[in-house]
Design a protein around this motif. Structure first.
Motif, PDB file in Angstrom:
ATOM      1  N   ILE A 328       3.924  -0.792   6.280  1.00 23.80           N
ATOM      2  CA  ILE A 328       2.974  -0.332   5.617  1.00 23.80           C
ATOM      3  C   ILE A 328       3.041  -0.830   4.194  1.00 23.80           C
ATOM      4  O   ILE A 328       1.625  -0.913   3.085  1.00 23.80           O
ATOM      5  N   ALA A 329       3.968  -1.010   3.274  1.00 23.15           N
ATOM      6  CA  ALA A 329       4.264  -1.590   1.999  1.00 23.15           C
ATOM      7  C   ALA A 329       3.451  -3.109   2.119  1.00 23.15           C
ATOM      8  O   ALA A 329       2.690  -3.346   0.979  1.00 23.15           O
ATOM      9  N   ALA A 406      -4.532   2.229   4.044  1.00 19.82           N
ATOM     10  CA  ALA A 406      -5.905   1.957   2.684  1.00 19.82           C
ATOM     11  C   ALA A 406      -5.780   2.802   1.934  1.00 19.82           C
ATOM     12  O   ALA A 406      -5.892   2.803   0.179  1.00 19.82           O
ATOM     13  N   ILE A 407      -4.636   4.465   2.020  1.00 18.96           N
ATOM     14  CA  ILE A 407      -4.828   4.854   0.925  1.00 18.96           C
ATOM     15  C   ILE A 407      -3.937   4.487   0.096  1.00 18.96           C
ATOM     16  O   ILE A 407      -3.843   4.898  -1.160  1.00 18.96           O
ATOM     17  N   ASN A 408      -2.600   3.795   0.841  1.00 20.32           N
ATOM     18  CA  ASN A 408      -2.326   3.708  -0.405  1.00 20.32           C
ATOM     19  C   ASN A 408      -2.128   2.048  -1.056  1.00 20.32           C
ATOM     20  O   ASN A 408      -1.684   1.904  -2.014  1.00 20.32           O
ATOM     21  N   ALA A 409      -3.618   1.648  -0.726  1.00 19.47           N
ATOM     22  CA  ALA A 409      -3.686   0.355  -1.424  1.00 19.47           C
ATOM     23  C   ALA A 409      -4.774   0.803  -2.745  1.00 19.47           C
ATOM     24  O   ALA A 409      -4.706   0.492  -3.695  1.00 19.47           O
ATOM     25  N   PRO A 457       2.353 -12.758 -13.250  1.00 17.96           N
ATOM     26  CA  PRO A 457       1.293 -10.521 -13.342  1.00 17.96           C
ATOM     27  C   PRO A 457       1.142 -11.407 -11.444  1.00 17.96           C
ATOM     28  O   PRO A 457       1.029  -9.629 -10.797  1.00 17.96           O
ATOM     29  N   LEU A 458       1.305 -11.691 -10.372  1.00 17.45           N
ATOM     30  CA  LEU A 458       0.369 -11.736  -9.236  1.00 17.45           C
ATOM     31  C   LEU A 458       2.286 -10.669  -8.821  1.00 17.45           C
ATOM     32  O   LEU A 458       1.679 -10.374  -7.229  1.00 17.45           O
ATOM     33  N   LEU A 459       2.918 -11.993  -9.137  1.00 13.18           N
ATOM     34  CA  LEU A 459       4.506 -11.264  -7.688  1.00 13.18           C
ATOM     35  C   LEU A 459       4.684  -9.884  -8.658  1.00 13.18           C
ATOM     36  O   LEU A 459       4.585  -9.129  -7.586  1.00 13.18           O
ATOM     37  N   MET A 460       4.098  -9.871 -10.046  1.00 14.12           N
ATOM     38  CA  MET A 460       4.716  -8.225 -10.008  1.00 14.12           C
ATOM     39  C   MET A 460       3.572  -7.480  -9.871  1.00 14.12           C
ATOM     40  O   MET A 460       4.197  -5.841  -9.437  1.00 14.12           O
ATOM     41  N   ALA A 461       1.709  -7.426 -10.034  1.00 17.85           N
ATOM     42  CA  ALA A 461       1.461  -6.523  -8.898  1.00 17.85           C
ATOM     43  C   ALA A 461       1.780  -6.206  -6.940  1.00 17.85           C
ATOM     44  O   ALA A 461       1.598  -5.133  -6.794  1.00 17.85           O
ATOM     45  N   PHE A 462       2.101  -7.335  -6.993  1.00 17.06           N
ATOM     46  CA  PHE A 462       3.084  -7.462  -5.977  1.00 17.06           C
ATOM     47  C   PHE A 462       3.418  -6.628  -5.334  1.00 17.06           C
ATOM     48  O   PHE A 462       3.893  -5.060  -4.512  1.00 17.06           O
ATOM     49  N   SER A 463       4.898  -6.758  -6.391  1.00 14.12           N
ATOM     50  CA  SER A 463       5.463  -5.880  -6.156  1.00 14.12           C
ATOM     51  C   SER A 463       5.834  -4.801  -6.765  1.00 14.12           C
ATOM     52  O   SER A 463       6.077  -3.618  -5.843  1.00 14.12           O
ATOM     53  N   PHE A 464       5.258  -3.911  -7.334  1.00 16.26           N
ATOM     54  CA  PHE A 464       4.738  -2.829  -7.995  1.00 16.26           C
ATOM     55  C   PHE A 464       3.686  -2.399  -6.437  1.00 16.26           C
ATOM     56  O   PHE A 464       4.244  -0.682  -5.950  1.00 16.26           O
ATOM     57  N   ALA A 465       3.017  -2.698  -5.938  1.00 16.17           N
ATOM     58  CA  ALA A 465       1.898  -2.061  -5.443  1.00 16.17           C
ATOM     59  C   ALA A 465       3.101  -1.746  -4.148  1.00 16.17           C
ATOM     60  O   ALA A 465       2.992  -0.507  -3.704  1.00 16.17           O
ATOM     61  N   MET A 466       3.853  -2.900  -3.501  1.00 21.25           N
ATOM     62  CA  MET A 466       4.783  -2.464  -2.632  1.00 21.25           C
ATOM     63  C   MET A 466       5.493  -1.155  -2.359  1.00 21.25           C
ATOM     64  O   MET A 466       5.385  -0.266  -1.767  1.00 21.25           O
ATOM     65  N   ALA A 467       6.272  -1.375  -4.174  1.00 25.60           N
ATOM     66  CA  ALA A 467       7.125  -0.473  -4.462  1.00 25.60           C
ATOM     67  C   ALA A 467       6.666   1.436  -4.157  1.00 25.60           C
ATOM     68  O   ALA A 467       6.661   2.645  -3.715  1.00 25.60           O
ATOM     69  N   LEU A 468       5.434   1.154  -4.234  1.00 17.94           N
ATOM     70  CA  LEU A 468       4.124   2.717  -4.823  1.00 17.94           C
ATOM     71  C   LEU A 468       3.783   2.650  -3.051  1.00 17.94           C
ATOM     72  O   LEU A 468       4.338   3.841  -3.055  1.00 17.94           O
ATOM     73  N   SER A 469       3.665   1.749  -2.542  1.00 18.75           N
ATOM     74  CA  SER A 469       3.563   2.139  -1.095  1.00 18.75           C
ATOM     75  C   SER A 469       4.808   3.323  -0.135  1.00 18.75           C
ATOM     76  O   SER A 469       4.518   3.828  -0.032  1.00 18.75           O
TER      77      SER A 469
END
Length: 534
Positions: A328-329, A406-409, A457-469
């Motif tokens: 899901i993440a 979808a909600i996590n994204a 910045p793409l890696l940072m954004a991707f990792s933050f989104a994964m961690a949030l999910s």
């Protein structure tokens, strides 16, 4: 093609949110007269505004010196680990962070135990307004500091050389070099923190200490979960949207675009590191941030190590929950970063046109606003709306994975946008004219021009989104079932059944996985010496 991709992303967001709200409205019937005019609602609204305003103020005020200290001190041992530790609260499940804070600040916590040895009996109480502010600063100050640090690191090296040649003192450097960048980032960061604090649910429920410390989000949850009163929930959601929307509009009026200047692209090197009091002050702020964020994390580590980790690691339920959480993440992070990048690029393309029509500029403004406005609709409202919408089609659990993704994204979109937007704007200002004159476009531009400088910045954004999910509990709490169990839901279930040792071990697992994700996001944080290619 760029504008089409951005329009599709914007349409998808509006459709997903609009259908959820429409489903609730169809179930609500007529709104009850006076639903927003009772004493309880006004008291909840006042407390929501108070705690969100104070939390935002404390988070921003503390983040500025921390970010400046980290920007100046780029070579001390362990700097990359300081950044990784400060990134952990963003992806740390709220329940895990709350448990760590209670271990330090709670009635039987480290601080009260130490002060009790001095003859003071329970001098600090984590419950109530103090605990809510403490928890919000714990989660949001590192986020704001990371956003400010990323902006300071994008200042061209030519600025620092010019400032050094002119002999600018520290006050002038802050006023003419650093503050213009921070001022442009401040409204967005403050608005993001305010919305996160205004819509805070789990922290308020855990640390509020009673009805006197309830927020609008808690009232919405009670109206849907216990009373099943959609009219009241919709009215409260509208009140929350109006309240935070007014603030966003005011902050948007104050926002300024940072000036983009031509640069040689060399790695930035500062000449204001200095020694003496400035060095002591910088490392003092770094030590403060490390202790403030690291102490609760160490408490989680300590309690987790006392659990039976071998048994947990061999539990098939934990295996399924881990796989489900990671899948899901990854999916939600990919969707979030793709939509954010497409929308940012589309808005930039429209604004860059010299004679852009009014409709096109309105589209660009809507694209930018939608990434923040999605936080105005609480996840519990989105989840409840889609639950009602899908119920006529049979078992809602069949649609659970797609809805949770979808909600996590959507919930990660504001973070991802604030990470990517400044970097992509700077990159576009430096490369758009040259690539257009050379006729480089499409996949060739993406591969050779865009990806290399935007990789970090793409890696940072991707990792933050994964961690949030990974740390999300709200969406899974509504749609989770025996066939779809995530690590946060399993942790919550073990806590509810008073299996505290297992809960502590699962909290440790979650923290370690979040650390791996933040290591991915900070993989490029080590600086190269000036004169070498960045």
């Amino acid at each position: 093609m760029t504008i089409t991709a951005g329009a599709l992303g914007l349409g998808g967001i509006l459709l997903f949110v609009g259908l959820a709200i429409a489903a609730l409205l169809l179930q609500s019937g007529d709104f009850s007269n006076g639903v927003l005019f009772d004493a309880y609602i006004w008291r909840v609204t006042r407390f929501t505004l108070l705690q969100a305003s104070l939390s935002t103020l404390l988070s921003v005020v503390l983040a500025i010196p921390v970010a400046r200290a980290l920007a100046r001190r780029t070579a001390f041992p362990g700097r990359v680990w300081v950044l990784r530790i400060m990134a952990l609260p963003l992806g740390l499940p709220v329940l895990v962070g709350a448990l760590g804070l209670i271990e330090i600040w709670g009635r039987q916590g480290v601080l009260n135990t130490a002060l009790g040895g001095l003859g003071l009996q329970q001098p600090v109480s984590i419950y109530g307004l103090f605990g809510i502010l403490l928890a919000h600063v714990f989660f949001n100050m590192p986020l704001v500091a990371r956003l400010f640090l990323a902006g300071l690191e994008r200042i061209p090296s030519e600025y620092w050389r010019t400032a050094a040649n002119l002999g600018m003192p520290p006050g002038a450097l802050f006023r003419f070099v650093e503050w213009p960048v921070l001022r442009g980032l401040l409204p967005g960061a403050a608005g993001l923190v305010f919305m996160l604090c205004a819509t805070s649910f789990t922290l308020v429920l855990t640390l509020g200490g009673g009805p006197a410390a309830s927020t609008i989000e808690v009232a919405i949850y009670q109206a849907l979960r216990f009373d099943f009163d959609p009219p009241r929930a919709i009215a409260l959601s509208a009140l929350q949207i109006v309240m935070t929307g007014v603030l966003l509009f005011a902050l948007a009026r104050l926002a300024t675009e940072p000036a983009q200047s031509a640069t040689g692209g060399r790695a930035s090197r500062r000449y204001d590191t200095g020694t003496g009091l400035s060095c002591v002050a910088d490392f003092g702020w770094i030590l403060f941030s490390l202790l403030f964020v690291g102490a609760p994390l160490m408490a989680v580590l300590s309690s987790g190590l006392r659990a039976d980790l071998v048994k947990l690691a061999g539990d098939p339920t934990v295996h399924r929950a881990l796989i489900t959480s990671i899948v899901i993440a990854v999916l939600s992070a990919f969707v979030c970063v793709s939509i954010a990048a497409a929308m940012i690029r589309a808005a930039g393309t429209v604004v860059a046109r010299r004679r852009a029509p009014t409709l096109a500029r309105a589209f660009a403004g809507t694209v930018t606003a939608s990434t923040s406005l999605v936080l105005l609709v609480p996840p519990v409202v989105l989840g409840a709306g889609w639950f009602l919408l899908l119920r006529p089609f049979g078992d809602v659990a069949r649609f659970a994975p797609a809805i949770v993704v979808a909600i996590n994204a959507l919930m990660a979109l504001p973070f991802v946008h604030r990470i990517l937007a400044p970097a992509m704007a700077t990159h576009a200002a430096r490369t758009d004219r040259l690539t257009a004159s050379l006729g480089i476009r499409g996949f060739d531009r993406l591969r050779w021009i865009d990806l290399p400088p935007l990789r970090k910045p793409l890696l940072m954004a991707f990792s933050f989104a994964m961690a949030l999910s990974l740390g999300d509990l709200g969406a899974v709490a509504l749609f989770g079932s025996q066939d779809m169990v995530t690590l946060p839901w399993l942790l919550y279930s073990r806590m509810g059944s008073y299996r505290t040792a297992d809960a502590a071990g699962l909290a440790l697992f979650l923290g370690l996985i979040c650390l791996i994700f933040t290591m991915l996001g900070t993989a490029g944080d080590r600086r190269l010496p000036e004169g070498r290619n960045a």
